[in-house]
Design a protein around this motif. Structure first.
Motif, short mmCIF file in Angstrom:
data_model
loop_
_atom_site.label_atom_id
_atom_site.label_comp_id
_atom_site.label_asym_id
_atom_site.label_seq_id
_atom_site.Cartn_x
_atom_site.Cartn_y
_atom_site.Cartn_z
N PRO A 81 0.82 -1.21 0.00
CA PRO A 81 0.00 0.00 0.00
C PRO A 81 0.85 1.27 0.00
O PRO A 81 1.99 1.27 0.51
CB PRO A 81 -0.79 -0.11 1.30
CG PRO A 81 -0.70 -1.53 1.72
CD PRO A 81 0.58 -2.05 1.19
N SER B 241 -0.91 -2.43 10.94
CA SER B 241 -1.83 -2.89 9.91
C SER B 241 -1.48 -4.26 9.37
O SER B 241 -2.26 -4.86 8.62
CB SER B 241 -1.84 -1.89 8.74
OG SER B 241 -0.55 -1.79 8.16
N PRO C 71 -9.56 2.41 -1.63
CA PRO C 71 -10.63 1.86 -0.80
C PRO C 71 -11.73 2.89 -0.52
O PRO C 71 -11.47 4.06 -0.30
CB PRO C 71 -9.92 1.48 0.49
CG PRO C 71 -8.50 1.23 0.08
CD PRO C 71 -8.24 2.24 -1.00
N THR D 272 -15.80 -3.35 0.56
CA THR D 272 -15.07 -4.44 1.20
C THR D 272 -15.25 -5.74 0.41
O THR D 272 -14.31 -6.54 0.29
CB THR D 272 -15.54 -4.63 2.65
OG1 THR D 272 -16.97 -4.80 2.67
CG2 THR D 272 -15.18 -3.42 3.50
N ASP E 240 -7.22 3.45 5.54
CA ASP E 240 -7.75 2.12 5.79
C ASP E 240 -8.48 2.05 7.13
O ASP E 240 -8.11 1.31 8.04
CB ASP E 240 -6.62 1.09 5.71
CG ASP E 240 -7.14 -0.34 5.59
OD1 ASP E 240 -8.36 -0.52 5.49
OD2 ASP E 240 -6.30 -1.26 5.57
N ASN E 241 -9.55 2.84 7.23
CA ASN E 241 -10.40 2.86 8.41
C ASN E 241 -11.74 3.47 8.03
O ASN E 241 -11.87 4.10 6.98
CB ASN E 241 -9.75 3.67 9.55
CG ASN E 241 -9.64 5.14 9.20
OD1 ASN E 241 -10.58 5.91 9.37
ND2 ASN E 241 -8.47 5.54 8.67
N SER F 34 -11.70 6.02 4.63
CA SER F 34 -12.18 5.48 3.36
C SER F 34 -13.55 6.00 2.94
O SER F 34 -13.91 5.89 1.77
CB SER F 34 -12.25 3.95 3.44
OG SER F 34 -13.25 3.55 4.37
N GLN G 216 -16.20 0.15 7.73
CA GLN G 216 -15.25 -0.96 7.62
C GLN G 216 -14.54 -1.14 8.94
O GLN G 216 -14.45 -0.22 9.76
CB GLN G 216 -14.21 -0.67 6.53
CG GLN G 216 -13.33 0.55 6.83
CD GLN G 216 -12.03 0.56 6.08
OE1 GLN G 216 -11.93 1.23 5.06
NE2 GLN G 216 -11.02 -0.13 6.59
N TRP H 139 -8.15 -1.39 9.23
CA TRP H 139 -7.16 -2.18 8.49
C TRP H 139 -7.81 -3.32 7.69
O TRP H 139 -7.14 -4.28 7.33
CB TRP H 139 -6.07 -2.75 9.40
CG TRP H 139 -5.42 -1.76 10.31
CD1 TRP H 139 -5.28 -1.85 11.66
CD2 TRP H 139 -4.77 -0.53 9.94
NE1 TRP H 139 -4.61 -0.75 12.16
CE2 TRP H 139 -4.29 0.08 11.12
CE3 TRP H 139 -4.57 0.14 8.72
CZ2 TRP H 139 -3.61 1.31 11.14
CZ3 TRP H 139 -3.91 1.36 8.74
CH2 TRP H 139 -3.44 1.92 9.92
N PHE I 175 -8.74 -3.46 4.53
CA PHE I 175 -8.15 -3.63 3.20
C PHE I 175 -6.72 -4.17 3.30
O PHE I 175 -6.32 -5.00 2.49
CB PHE I 175 -8.21 -2.31 2.42
CG PHE I 175 -9.62 -1.92 2.07
CD1 PHE I 175 -10.24 -2.41 0.94
CD2 PHE I 175 -10.35 -1.06 2.90
CE1 PHE I 175 -11.54 -2.08 0.62
CE2 PHE I 175 -11.67 -0.72 2.60
CZ PHE I 175 -12.27 -1.23 1.46
N SER I 176 -5.98 -3.73 4.31
CA SER I 176 -4.65 -4.28 4.53
C SER I 176 -4.72 -5.77 4.80
O SER I 176 -3.96 -6.58 4.23
CB SER I 176 -3.96 -3.58 5.71
OG SER I 176 -3.65 -2.25 5.40
#
Length: 352
Positions: free
Chosen positions: A48, A65, A278, A291, A317-318, A331, A335, A338, A340-341
């Motif tokens: 990323p 992450s 994301p 997601t 990523d949150n 994002s 979600q 993390w 997506f991580s």
């Protein structure tokens, strides 16, 4: 990335005791001593982008992450016409062990690495992307080489978009400098890859992006990865972002086949990269990478055997700003932190 460099940051992140100890030890290491033992990039990597201007620690957020590799964005010149590249174009953040050296060494100690990235929308629209700014090919190549010897990295990313796609002289200088740096790396026994990060349509590169690669071929510059930004299409259409990723990559694959007709289909997928954004991208809700899209794309990327799976950016990523599009620090969708991580990390792990 097609992003303005607004200086937004997440709340300060606490370092774990282990990472503090690791980073402190790395800060005193001699990066030049390790430069001849640089670890090549893996064949399949999740990396990323990290917004380097926020003041946060890339090593700390990588540990939090679960990422081993990060693409550090961005390096650019402090002013148009300069041949010096600094982190964020800030002369107080030069390519030097004092700037990100401990963080990069910490990533390496954990079995990963950093990928320094040049350009981005901010640099590409202000004449401060290195090859747009500097007219000395040897000086440009020297900056690339300095990154290797300073940090022990093995891949450099070039994010070329907006005005930089129309700068024919800059494109030619950049590719000539890539070829020079690659020859230097071969002579000195260092692994060094270059990736081009380029905007895409849902059907593959536009002519301007394809011209960058055509010029690389003409200059005998080896491009190891072509990384398409599968977001910010700005076409006013409704999008299933996972489907559009696949069609964009299929289009790129056909374009790469035309450029490199002697490479196998597998090898062409092996020089493909995909970078998602994301949640809600800069265009708005019609371009929302969900997601569910992430899980679909990760499975597809693993099955196709692409080289790089990435997203813009780690700090997003949150789910702290549901409904907000194009934010730097969240994002815009609900979600888990993390998510997506963690989902993309499977791609960089053992092959299924």
């Amino acid at each position: 990335m097609r992003r303005t460099r607004a200086l937004h940051a997440l709340p300060a992140t606490a370092l774990s005791a282990a990472l503090v100890a690791l980073g402190a030890g790395a800060a005193h290491a001699d990066p030049h001593a390790a430069s001849h033992h640089v670890k090549p990039m893996p064949a399949h990597v999740t990396a990323p982008y990290f917004e380097a201007w926020t003041g946060e620690s890339p090593a700390a957020l990588a540990a939090e992450s679960g990422n081993k590799y990060l693409t550090l964005a961005f390096l650019q010149t402090p002013a148009a016409g300069s041949c010096t590249a600094d982190w964020n174009g800030d002369a107080t953040q030069p390519v030097d062990p004092a700037t990100f050296g401990a963080d990069i060494a910490a990533l390496q100690a954990r079995g990963g690495n950093a990928i320094p990235s040049f350009g981005g929308y901010g640099a590409d629209t202000t004449g401060t992307e290195l090859a747009d700014s500097c007219t000395d090919v040897d000086a440009i190549a020297g900056v690339y080489e300095k990154l290797v010897t300073t940090y022990g990295i093995s891949r450099i990313d070039l994010d070329i978009e907006a005005d930089s796609l129309a700068n024919a002289a800059g494109i030619d200088r950049r590719n000539k400098a890539i070829a020079k740096a690659e020859h230097w790396a071969e002579r000195t026994g260092r692994p060094l890859q270059f990736s081009y990060t380029l905007p895409t349509t849902t059907k593959g590169l536009a002519d301007s992006g394809l011209a960058v690669l055509q010029n690389a071929v003409a200059n005998h510059a080896r491009v190891d990865v072509v990384n398409i930004m599968t977001f910010d299409y700005y076409d006013g259409a409704a999008h299933d972002m996972a489907t559009d990723t696949k069609t964009a990559a299929d289009g790129l694959h056909a374009q790469l086949h035309a450029l490199f007709p002697h490479k196998s289909a597998k090898d062409l997928w092996g020089m493909t990269g995909v970078t998602e954004m994301p949640g809600i991208d800069d265009f708005g809700p019609a371009e929302t990478f969900t997601t569910q899209n992430a899980a679909t794309v990760e499975r597809w990327a693993a099955a196709q055997g692409i080289d790089t799976l990435s997203f813009w950016a780690l700090q997003r990523d949150n789910g702290n700003c549901v409904g907000t599009g194009g934010a730097n620090a969240c994002s815009g969708i609900a979600q888990d932190p993390w998510y997506f991580s963690h989902t993309f990390a499977r791609f960089g792990g053992p092959r299924r």
